[in-house]
Write a protein that holds these residues in place. Structure first.
Motif, PDB file in Angstrom:
ATOM      1  N   PRO A  12      59.998  33.772  68.978  1.00 57.10           N
ATOM      2  CA  PRO A  12      60.856  33.186  70.021  1.00 57.10           C
ATOM      3  C   PRO A  12      61.621  34.269  70.780  1.00 57.10           C
ATOM      4  O   PRO A  12      62.112  35.229  70.191  1.00 57.10           O
ATOM      5  N   GLY A  13      61.683  34.114  72.080  1.00 54.52           N
ATOM      6  CA  GLY A  13      62.406  35.059  72.914  1.00 54.52           C
ATOM      7  C   GLY A  13      61.619  36.293  73.287  1.00 54.52           C
ATOM      8  O   GLY A  13      62.108  37.150  74.027  1.00 54.52           O
ATOM      9  N   SER A  14      60.389  36.402  72.792  1.00 52.06           N
ATOM     10  CA  SER A  14      59.570  37.571  73.123  1.00 52.06           C
ATOM     11  C   SER A  14      58.705  37.296  74.345  1.00 52.06           C
ATOM     12  O   SER A  14      58.598  36.154  74.807  1.00 52.06           O
ATOM     13  N   ALA A  15      58.096  38.334  74.857  1.00 51.28           N
ATOM     14  CA  ALA A  15      57.116  38.222  75.942  1.00 51.28           C
ATOM     15  C   ALA A  15      55.972  39.153  75.564  1.00 51.28           C
ATOM     16  O   ALA A  15      56.005  40.348  75.867  1.00 51.28           O
ATOM     17  N   VAL A  16      54.993  38.619  74.855  1.00 48.50           N
ATOM     18  CA  VAL A  16      53.913  39.437  74.321  1.00 48.50           C
ATOM     19  C   VAL A  16      52.945  39.778  75.452  1.00 48.50           C
ATOM     20  O   VAL A  16      52.382  38.900  76.089  1.00 48.50           O
ATOM     21  N   ARG A  17      52.774  41.052  75.670  1.00 51.52           N
ATOM     22  CA  ARG A  17      51.940  41.522  76.782  1.00 51.52           C
ATOM     23  C   ARG A  17      50.782  42.361  76.252  1.00 51.52           C
ATOM     24  O   ARG A  17      50.965  43.195  75.361  1.00 51.52           O
ATOM     25  N   ILE A  18      49.594  42.139  76.802  1.00 48.05           N
ATOM     26  CA  ILE A  18      48.449  43.009  76.594  1.00 48.05           C
ATOM     27  C   ILE A  18      47.898  43.383  77.964  1.00 48.05           C
ATOM     28  O   ILE A  18      48.065  42.636  78.927  1.00 48.05           O
ATOM     29  N   THR A  19      47.284  44.547  78.059  1.00 46.48           N
ATOM     30  CA  THR A  19      46.768  45.017  79.342  1.00 46.48           C
ATOM     31  C   THR A  19      45.264  45.194  79.256  1.00 46.48           C
ATOM     32  O   THR A  19      44.763  45.843  78.339  1.00 46.48           O
ATOM     33  N   HIS A  20      44.565  44.609  80.215  1.00 50.86           N
ATOM     34  CA  HIS A  20      43.124  44.780  80.320  1.00 50.86           C
ATOM     35  C   HIS A  20      42.857  46.001  81.191  1.00 50.86           C
ATOM     36  O   HIS A  20      43.456  46.168  82.263  1.00 50.86           O
ATOM     37  N   LEU A  21      41.948  46.835  80.728  1.00 48.68           N
ATOM     38  CA  LEU A  21      41.694  48.109  81.386  1.00 48.68           C
ATOM     39  C   LEU A  21      40.250  48.175  81.867  1.00 48.68           C
ATOM     40  O   LEU A  21      39.313  47.986  81.088  1.00 48.68           O
ATOM     41  N   THR A  22      40.071  48.451  83.156  1.00 54.52           N
ATOM     42  CA  THR A  22      38.753  48.749  83.725  1.00 54.52           C
ATOM     43  C   THR A  22      38.777  50.207  84.142  1.00 54.52           C
ATOM     44  O   THR A  22      39.606  50.603  84.961  1.00 54.52           O
TER      45      THR A  22
END
Length: 237
Positions: free
Chosen positions: A46-56
């Motif tokens: 709760p309260g997080s903002a889970v981010r992943i980045t896709h890379l080309t």
């Protein structure tokens, strides 16, 4: 990482020799895409903002290592080389100059460099600081006979702070034969391109280098977070 017997290891500060990665970074081919796409996912505390980045990313943009497969059908791909191919002692050659000017064998021999069999040889043209600017296209390069000298010395890895150790793309004739690549890669002498501006901090020194690339299966090359540190009290001439 340990130094071969009889060769002192570096004990100084590790120096980051990689260029930053960003979408507008220089590339040899216009079709070489560089794209970073962030995505936020709902899972997480709760309260997080889970981010992943896709890379080309092309394997030949930014600081990277060329494998033999880059030029030679049937040549070794990047993950087929042992880790020892990318780490070990070497030298940083002060080849700083401006413009499309080669480093010749006569010039290298006059330097009386302490290049040893199994070394990693990094050429500092002073162009890492031009990365991302128009001047970066019009860079120095290694002469054909300098590539022969590297082979004769028995080096295992060669690096430059430019787009290529060969004549830059904007200056090649239509039948250009890529003499440096075609001298080094068939002998599994690998090539690092796009070294960063901090290479200038190590000119004229013997160094310990770690240039282990991403182990991309069947890769003709791969990005590499290259680092190096000086060997105390050891100069190359």
């Amino acid at each position: 990482m340990s130094a071969p017997v009889g060769r002192p290891a570096g004990t100084g500060e590790w120096v980051d020799l990689a260029q930053p990665m960003y979408e507008q970074m220089p590339r040899a081919l216009p079709e070489s895409q560089v794209c970073f796409t962030p995505q936020y996912i709902e899972t997480g505390p709760p309260g997080s903002a889970v981010r992943i980045t896709h890379l080309t990313l092309s394997t030949h943009v930014g600081t990277h290592v060329d494998a033999a497969l880059h030029f030679l059908p049937g040549g070794r791909s990047i993950e087929q080389y042992p880790v020892d191919a990318f780490v070990g002692p070497g030298i940083v050659v002060d080849a700083r100059r401006e413009g499309v000017v080669p480093v010749t064998r006569a010039e290298i021999e006059a330097m009386d460099l302490d290049a040893r069999a199994g070394d990693i040889v990094l050429f500092c043209f002073g162009y890492g600081r031009h990365f991302g600017t128009p001047a970066y296209r019009d860079h120095p390069y290694l002469g054909d006979d300098t590539a022969d000298w590297l082979v004769e010395r028995g080096v295992k890895l060669v690096g430059v702070d430019t787009t290529t150790p060969d004549l830059g793309g904007a200056h090649r004739p239509p039948d250009y034969a890529y003499p440096v690549h075609m001298t080094l890669l068939p002998r599994d002498i690998l090539i690092i391109e796009h070294l960063g501006p901090r290479l200038e901090e190590l000119v004229g020194r013997r160094v310990e280098v770690n240039a282990v690339p991403l182990p991309i299966r069947s890769g003709d090359g791969a990005p590499a977070p290259v680092i190096a540190r000086a060997v105390p009290d050891e100069e190359i001439r």
